[in-house]
Design an enzyme around this catalytic site. Structure first.
Site, PDB file in Angstrom:
ATOM      1  N   GLU A 166      -5.339  -4.890  10.442  1.00 42.92           N
ATOM      2  CA  GLU A 166      -4.337  -3.852  10.666  1.00 42.92           C
ATOM      3  C   GLU A 166      -4.609  -3.150  11.991  1.00 42.92           C
ATOM      4  O   GLU A 166      -5.417  -2.214  12.047  1.00 42.92           O
ATOM      5  CB  GLU A 166      -4.393  -2.820   9.526  1.00 42.92           C
ATOM      6  CG  GLU A 166      -4.060  -3.383   8.167  1.00 42.92           C
ATOM      7  CD  GLU A 166      -3.419  -2.337   7.259  1.00 42.92           C
ATOM      8  OE1 GLU A 166      -2.463  -2.689   6.585  1.00 42.92           O
ATOM      9  OE2 GLU A 166      -3.869  -1.173   7.252  1.00 42.92           O
ATOM     10  N   ASN A 185       0.870  -1.180   0.000  1.00 45.03           N
ATOM     11  CA  ASN A 185       0.000   0.000   0.000  1.00 45.03           C
ATOM     12  C   ASN A 185       0.906   1.229   0.000  1.00 45.03           C
ATOM     13  O   ASN A 185       1.488   1.576   1.032  1.00 45.03           O
ATOM     14  CB  ASN A 185      -0.895  -0.031   1.250  1.00 45.03           C
ATOM     15  CG  ASN A 185      -1.706   1.245   1.408  1.00 45.03           C
ATOM     16  OD1 ASN A 185      -1.766   2.078   0.504  1.00 45.03           O
ATOM     17  ND2 ASN A 185      -2.332   1.403   2.568  1.00 45.03           N
ATOM     18  N   SER A 220       3.548  -2.163  10.181  1.00 48.54           N
ATOM     19  CA  SER A 220       5.011  -2.248  10.363  1.00 48.54           C
ATOM     20  C   SER A 220       5.586  -3.609   9.971  1.00 48.54           C
ATOM     21  O   SER A 220       6.550  -4.071  10.567  1.00 48.54           O
ATOM     22  CB  SER A 220       5.402  -1.880  11.794  1.00 48.54           C
ATOM     23  OG  SER A 220       4.992  -0.550  12.095  1.00 48.54           O
ATOM     24  N   LYS A 274       0.103   4.235  -0.182  1.00 51.79           N
ATOM     25  CA  LYS A 274      -0.522   5.426   0.410  1.00 51.79           C
ATOM     26  C   LYS A 274      -0.280   6.627  -0.527  1.00 51.79           C
ATOM     27  O   LYS A 274      -0.256   6.435  -1.743  1.00 51.79           O
ATOM     28  CB  LYS A 274      -0.020   5.651   1.836  1.00 51.79           C
ATOM     29  CG  LYS A 274      -0.176   4.366   2.678  1.00 51.79           C
ATOM     30  CD  LYS A 274      -0.007   4.550   4.151  1.00 51.79           C
ATOM     31  CE  LYS A 274      -0.232   3.213   4.857  1.00 51.79           C
ATOM     32  NZ  LYS A 274      -0.124   3.298   6.306  1.00 51.79           N
ATOM     33  N   GLU A 332      -6.887   4.752   7.997  1.00 51.23           N
ATOM     34  CA  GLU A 332      -6.645   6.185   7.727  1.00 51.23           C
ATOM     35  C   GLU A 332      -7.862   6.813   7.077  1.00 51.23           C
ATOM     36  O   GLU A 332      -8.185   7.980   7.326  1.00 51.23           O
ATOM     37  CB  GLU A 332      -5.387   6.330   6.847  1.00 51.23           C
ATOM     38  CG  GLU A 332      -4.119   6.052   7.667  1.00 51.23           C
ATOM     39  CD  GLU A 332      -2.952   5.498   6.859  1.00 51.23           C
ATOM     40  OE1 GLU A 332      -2.959   5.593   5.620  1.00 51.23           O
ATOM     41  OE2 GLU A 332      -2.027   4.945   7.497  1.00 51.23           O
ATOM     42  N   GLY A 391       2.609   2.309  10.867  1.00 53.41           N
ATOM     43  CA  GLY A 391       3.552   3.411  10.741  1.00 53.41           C
ATOM     44  C   GLY A 391       4.246   3.762  12.046  1.00 53.41           C
ATOM     45  O   GLY A 391       4.898   4.796  12.145  1.00 53.41           O
ATOM     46  N   HIS A 394      -9.590   1.328   4.914  1.00 54.43           N
ATOM     47  CA  HIS A 394      -8.320   1.495   5.631  1.00 54.43           C
ATOM     48  C   HIS A 394      -8.547   2.413   6.835  1.00 54.43           C
ATOM     49  O   HIS A 394      -9.326   3.361   6.764  1.00 54.43           O
ATOM     50  CB  HIS A 394      -7.252   2.081   4.704  1.00 54.43           C
ATOM     51  CG  HIS A 394      -5.874   2.002   5.289  1.00 54.43           C
ATOM     52  ND1 HIS A 394      -5.436   2.904   6.235  1.00 54.43           N
ATOM     53  CD2 HIS A 394      -4.871   1.117   5.105  1.00 54.43           C
ATOM     54  CE1 HIS A 394      -4.198   2.562   6.592  1.00 54.43           C
ATOM     55  NE2 HIS A 394      -3.833   1.489   5.917  1.00 54.43           N
TER      56      HIS A 394
HETATM   57  P1  13P Z   1       3.075   0.420   7.659  1.00 54.81           P
HETATM   58  O1  13P Z   1       3.576  -0.869   7.038  1.00 54.81           O
HETATM   59  O2  13P Z   1       3.805   1.623   7.177  1.00 54.81           O
HETATM   60  O3  13P Z   1       2.982   0.303   9.144  1.00 54.81           O
HETATM   61  O4  13P Z   1       1.562   0.606   7.123  1.00 54.81           O
HETATM   62  C1  13P Z   1       0.672  -0.434   7.235  1.00 54.81           C
HETATM   63  C2  13P Z   1      -0.543  -0.081   6.469  1.00 54.81           C
HETATM   64  O5  13P Z   1      -1.310   0.774   6.861  1.00 54.81           O
HETATM   65  C3  13P Z   1      -0.788  -0.792   5.213  1.00 54.81           C
HETATM   66  O6  13P Z   1      -2.054  -0.533   4.725  1.00 54.81           O
END
Ligand code: 13P
Length: 253
Positions: A166, A9, A212, A11, A96, A172, A94
């Site tokens: 997740e 992803n 992560s 982002k 976010e 992150g 997601h």
């Molecule tokens: P990270 O791998 O940067 O922690 O992000 C995970 C994520 O949100 C994947 O959709």
């Protein structure tokens, strides 16, 4: 043999030239498990990435979509628009988007239905916050998301969905769930799906872990019986890091 999906992803990262170069490099890796790999990229990079990956077996897709086919929804992208580009996947729900953009289980549910109808595989994200985990409410919370998100989906439709667990506290933050924590929740999710539908469908469902995940912890996570892959953020932006995770999955075949 266990099935995997290793999905990056991106982002809101990478401009077109970089995205196209990344896709070409990824294709050139000739992964033995290419058909179990995908990248989820910004809308404006979809065409270049699709062209770069053509013939590689690697999938690609978007990170969000609107549930209506067309209309007065300024700034939105519809399922037919994604279909036209030939995407294979689309992330839905997601954390976010749930946190910053008002995504609810109702909109998630509508998006799942629209994508399934179009034959695009949804990657549905669920997961709890740190406060919920500290209160030991993570299973109740995630079960609630699943019940609402799958509301009204037929067995056939549900069978098309990929789920990504997740935990928000691991995204992150560099704070990965331990393989045991991730396995426990992925197994729990499989059980919830088994209860909503049946065990045969639940056993076949791809349930990913995200938060992560990186080359150094991927093998331990992916070795767990109920973890079918990863949804990878930060570590999917660098070709070597992402490839190492893809290779870790290949070695577990
Ligand atoms: P990270 O791998 O940067 O922690 O992000 C995970 C994520 O949100 C994947 O959709």
């Amino acid at each position: 043999m266990k099935k995997f999906l290793i999905a990056g992803n991106w982002k809101m990262n990478k401009l077109t030239a970089e995205a196209a170069a990344f896709a070409k490099e990824l294709k050139a890796k000739n992964f033995s498990n290419a058909d179990e790999v995908a990248v989820l990229v910004p809308f404006t990079q979809l065409t270049a990435v699709g062209e770069g990956l053509a013939g590689s077996g690697i999938g690609f897709g978007a990170q969000n979509v609107h549930f209506e086919k067309s209309g007065a929804f300024t700034g939105e992208i519809s399922v037919p628009m994604l279909e036209e580009i030939g995407v294979n996947y689309c992330i839905v729900g997601h954390s976010e988007r749930r946190e910053y953009f008002g995504e609810t289980d109702e909109t998630v549910n509508a998006k799942l239905k629209a994508l399934i109808e179009a034959g695009i595989t949804p990657i549905l994200c669920v997961g709890e916050s740190l406060a919920v985990r500290e209160a030991q409410g993570e299973q109740t919370f995630v079960a609630g998301q699943l019940v609402a998100d799958f509301n009204g989906l037929t067995r056939e439709g549900a069978g098309k969905v990929v789920i990504a667990y997740e935990p928000i506290w691991a995204i992150g933050t560099g704070k990965t769930a331990t393989p045991e924590q991730a396995e426990e929740m992925c197994a729990f999710i499989r059980g919830v799906i088994g209860g909503l539908y049946d065990n045969d469908l639940a056993d076949k469902m791809l349930i990913l872990y995200g938060g992560s995940m990186k080359a150094s912890n991927a093998a331990d996570l992916l070795a767990k019986p109920d973890i079918n892959g990863g949804l990878i953020g930060g570590a999917s932006l660098k070709i070597d890091d992402f490839s190492a995770i893809v290779d870790a999955a290949a070695q577990l075949k």
